[in-house]
Design an enzyme around this catalytic site. Structure first.
Site, PDB file in Angstrom:
ATOM      1  N   HIS A  92      -0.342  -4.776  -2.408  1.00 18.73           N
ATOM      2  CA  HIS A  92      -0.126  -3.778  -3.457  1.00 18.73           C
ATOM      3  C   HIS A  92      -0.989  -4.054  -4.679  1.00 18.73           C
ATOM      4  O   HIS A  92      -1.492  -5.173  -4.882  1.00 18.73           O
ATOM      5  CB  HIS A  92       1.362  -3.712  -3.848  1.00 18.73           C
ATOM      6  CG  HIS A  92       1.895  -4.932  -4.530  1.00 18.73           C
ATOM      7  ND1 HIS A  92       1.718  -5.178  -5.880  1.00 18.73           N
ATOM      8  CD2 HIS A  92       2.616  -5.977  -4.050  1.00 18.73           C
ATOM      9  CE1 HIS A  92       2.309  -6.315  -6.200  1.00 18.73           C
ATOM     10  NE2 HIS A  92       2.858  -6.827  -5.105  1.00 18.73           N
ATOM     11  N   CYS A 130       3.881 -11.493  -1.890  1.00 18.54           N
ATOM     12  CA  CYS A 130       3.019 -10.353  -1.575  1.00 18.54           C
ATOM     13  C   CYS A 130       1.541 -10.726  -1.708  1.00 18.54           C
ATOM     14  O   CYS A 130       1.192 -11.780  -2.242  1.00 18.54           O
ATOM     15  CB  CYS A 130       3.337  -9.183  -2.503  1.00 18.54           C
ATOM     16  SG  CYS A 130       4.934  -8.390  -2.172  1.00 18.54           S
TER      17      CYS A 130
END
Length: 296
Positions: free
Chosen positions: A237, A255
């Site tokens: 992301h 992440c």
């Protein structure tokens, strides 16, 4: 000129049949000028001539031991080379072998593969290795069907040593993106991930995995261009706040942080089922039971 004996004429005709491949298994009786070939001389072979692979009228087709199930890939959809086929049943299945017999998977490349059960209501099938690129697949399961396409082989490699994501398409490098992975205590697991949902915007909330927002490590923020890699909450992301660390050090909670431009490109150029392979972290290995960890 003397006439040739009749048995010689018969043997000559027999030789012609043999040369033409018509005498497969014959019982030949020669009586004067008469050559008699038994009915076994031209056996019917499956799928050849008048042969039929359809069941006889008095042989009913065995009914599938389950109601029409759900197949995870929609008819006409294009998915990536790491995508497993997931069949979810309405009721628990007692005879798993019988259920597998009633799931027919055919494709234009026919790779070897296998079934594996995740519960009494769900069985999955995947090839032994990634699907060959650009394969057409058809699935029939107890009245439910799906015909779909495996697209190009989009495989991304994430190396914690270099802090880079290298995206390949059919073996060719098409983009390299600096990244920041999970920091100490939140290391990103190694393993092969499968691209799941892709969201242009989403809210990430640490309380969903047990860390209150009020905790020093807690957070609740909206992020852009989030591509899911695991059901446990690992995404690629946009993280504009960590651009200075991307390519140099790890700052995330697991992440893969990338720039906004790279996150947007990755989301727009990924399909569900593409592969992302993470290596050289201190985070162990992604669980095979994650839901998107089928290759681990």
């Amino acid at each position: 000129m003397d006439e040739k004996p009749m048995h010689f004429q018969a043997n000559t005709q027999q030789a012609r049949w043999l040369r033409r491949g018509l005498l497969l298994s014959a019982a030949v009786a020669v009586t004067g000028a008469l050559v008699t070939v038994s009915a076994q001389a031209q056996p019917v072979l499956p799928g050849v001539g008048t042969g039929s692979t359809q069941p006889a009228v008095d042989q009913p087709v065995e009914q599938a031991p389950f109601a029409p199930p759900n197949i995870n890939i929609a008819d006409g959809e294009t998915v990536g080379v790491a995508q497993p086929i997931i069949v979810t049943f309405k009721e628990p299945v007692e005879d798993r072998a019988a259920a597998e017999r009633h799931i027919k998977i055919t494709s234009s490349t026919n790779p070897a593969g296998y079934f594996y059960w995740t519960s009494s209501r769900q069985v999955r099938w995947k090839p032994a290795e990634f699907w060959p690129a650009n394969t057409d697949v058809n699935v029939v399961a107890g009245g439910t069907t799906s015909s779909f396409h495996i697209g190009d082989a989009v495989v991304s490699y994430v190396d914690d040593d270099t802090k880079m994501i290298t995206v390949t398409v059919n073996g060719e490098v098409v983009r390299e993106m600096p990244t920041s992975l999970g920091k100490p205590g939140y290391e990103t697991p190694n393993g092969t991930y499968i691209v799941g949902e892709r969201l242009e915007k989403m809210t990430m909330d640490s309380s969903t995995y047990g860390v209150p927002v009020t905790d020093p490590e807690g957070y609740k923020l909206e992020v852009e261009y989030a591509t899911r890699l695991s059901n446990s909450g690992i995404f690629v992301h946009a993280a504009p706040w960590s651009v200075g660390q991307q390519g140099y050090s790890n700052a995330s909670h697991g992440c893969l942080n990338v720039s906004t431009a790279d996150a947007k490109w990755f989301l727009e150029n990924s399909h569900r089922g593409d592969a992302v392979i993470v290596s050289n972290t201190e985070g162990g290995t992604l669980s095979a039971g994650d839901g998107l960890g089928d290759w681990n």
